[in-house]
Design a protein around this motif. Sequence first.
Motif, mmCIF file in Angstrom:
data_model
loop_
_atom_site.group_PDB
_atom_site.id
_atom_site.type_symbol
_atom_site.label_atom_id
_atom_site.label_comp_id
_atom_site.label_asym_id
_atom_site.label_seq_id
_atom_site.Cartn_x
_atom_site.Cartn_y
_atom_site.Cartn_z
ATOM 1 N N ASN A 1 57.883 116.544 21.336
ATOM 2 C CA ASN A 1 58.302 117.344 22.479
ATOM 3 C C ASN A 1 57.348 118.498 22.767
ATOM 4 O O ASN A 1 57.353 119.038 23.881
ATOM 5 C CB ASN A 1 59.734 117.850 22.305
ATOM 6 N N GLU B 1 63.136 117.417 15.105
ATOM 7 C CA GLU B 1 63.784 116.118 15.222
ATOM 8 C C GLU B 1 63.603 115.289 13.947
ATOM 9 O O GLU B 1 64.538 114.645 13.471
ATOM 10 C CB GLU B 1 63.233 115.353 16.434
ATOM 11 N N SER B 2 62.387 115.312 13.397
ATOM 12 C CA SER B 2 62.110 114.524 12.189
ATOM 13 C C SER B 2 62.615 115.203 10.918
ATOM 14 O O SER B 2 62.559 114.610 9.842
ATOM 15 C CB SER B 2 60.606 114.240 12.067
ATOM 16 N N THR C 1 65.788 116.584 11.004
ATOM 17 C CA THR C 1 67.203 116.793 11.330
ATOM 18 C C THR C 1 68.066 116.878 10.078
ATOM 19 O O THR C 1 67.944 116.052 9.170
ATOM 20 C CB THR C 1 67.712 115.664 12.251
ATOM 21 N N THR D 1 66.101 121.329 20.027
ATOM 22 C CA THR D 1 65.971 119.916 20.367
ATOM 23 C C THR D 1 66.879 119.617 21.564
ATOM 24 O O THR D 1 67.646 120.475 22.010
ATOM 25 C CB THR D 1 66.373 119.021 19.185
ATOM 26 N N GLY E 1 71.920 114.625 23.143
ATOM 27 C CA GLY E 1 70.793 114.650 22.219
ATOM 28 C C GLY E 1 71.122 114.054 20.862
ATOM 29 O O GLY E 1 72.075 114.494 20.209
ATOM 30 N N CYS F 1 69.504 114.309 18.175
ATOM 31 C CA CYS F 1 69.157 115.230 17.082
ATOM 32 C C CYS F 1 69.746 116.612 17.329
ATOM 33 O O CYS F 1 69.285 117.601 16.743
ATOM 34 C CB CYS F 1 67.635 115.324 16.930
ATOM 35 N N LEU G 1 66.138 111.772 23.091
ATOM 36 C CA LEU G 1 65.328 112.409 22.058
ATOM 37 C C LEU G 1 64.294 113.338 22.673
ATOM 38 O O LEU G 1 64.017 114.416 22.140
ATOM 39 C CB LEU G 1 64.619 111.341 21.211
ATOM 40 N N HIS G 2 63.738 112.900 23.806
ATOM 41 C CA HIS G 2 62.711 113.671 24.499
ATOM 42 C C HIS G 2 63.248 114.222 25.813
ATOM 43 O O HIS G 2 64.112 113.618 26.440
ATOM 44 C CB HIS G 2 61.491 112.793 24.784
#
Length: 284
Positions: A37, A176-177, A179, A213, A220, A222, A254-255
């Motif tokens: 993002n 996000e990665s 979370t 996020t 969303g 995440c 996600l984005h």
Amino acid sequence: MKKRLSGFILIWLFLLRLNAFSQDKNFHIYLCFGQSNMEGNARIEPQDTVNVNPRFQVMEAVDCPAINRTKGNWYTATPPLCRCRTGLTPADYFGRELVANLPEKVRVGVINVAVGGCKIELFDKDHYESYTTSVPGWMKNMIKDYDGNPYARLVEMAKLAQKDGVIKGILLHQGESNTNDTLWTKKVKVVYDNLMHDLDLKPKKVPLLAGETVNVDQGGICASMNKIIATLPETIKNAHVISSAGCTDAADNLHFNAAGYRELGKRYATQMLSLLGYKPTATN
């Protein structure tokens, strides 16, 4: 010998003053890092490529011959602002909003080093190597664009930029990665503290702006991470959280989509303008 030594000292002082004069205190520089993002996932639309004020600049962090950009040089900040084929990012409308509201004498520059899908561990200069051994091949290819070390590239570019202007803040969009990683705030602090040390910056003068996020109001996937992001100011005193509420997203939840990035970028700018003592009155 004493005359020669005095001569060397005078030359050194002259060069020191010359360097000081070459640094423009009205050139405000912002470091941007994170994952997809911040890298920019949305397709750049025609409206994003026109009327970019030349007071808004980007320092290219990789060589991009296809768009006639070379690593380490400044260009008018027409997207893409990350790597050669990335999309729209929050940094785009962050910079546009700043120059629309700051005095004409002030220029704004951004340096964007981001890698889609990465954990915050990628920017930990002491542990990134062990992290990168287990990432997928597509991510390794993106990391390779930064000679295998995105943090080092960010610092390298930042040091070049400090010859031209003054680093005023840091923009982060990542999480996000990571979370539900309750250690995330401490991991971010490691990166922030390293940047302060490696670039000789003072934490009280260089805020960290961290974006949420994709929000729960957009579905969303995440969004639970936002509860952890909200606690970042408890770990980093000069951290500020940028709300993503109402920022529209893409179908993957996600984005952000292009409109979402524009709004989020303006929110980063609103926060920074407030810290600089300005109230936004114009929108670009």
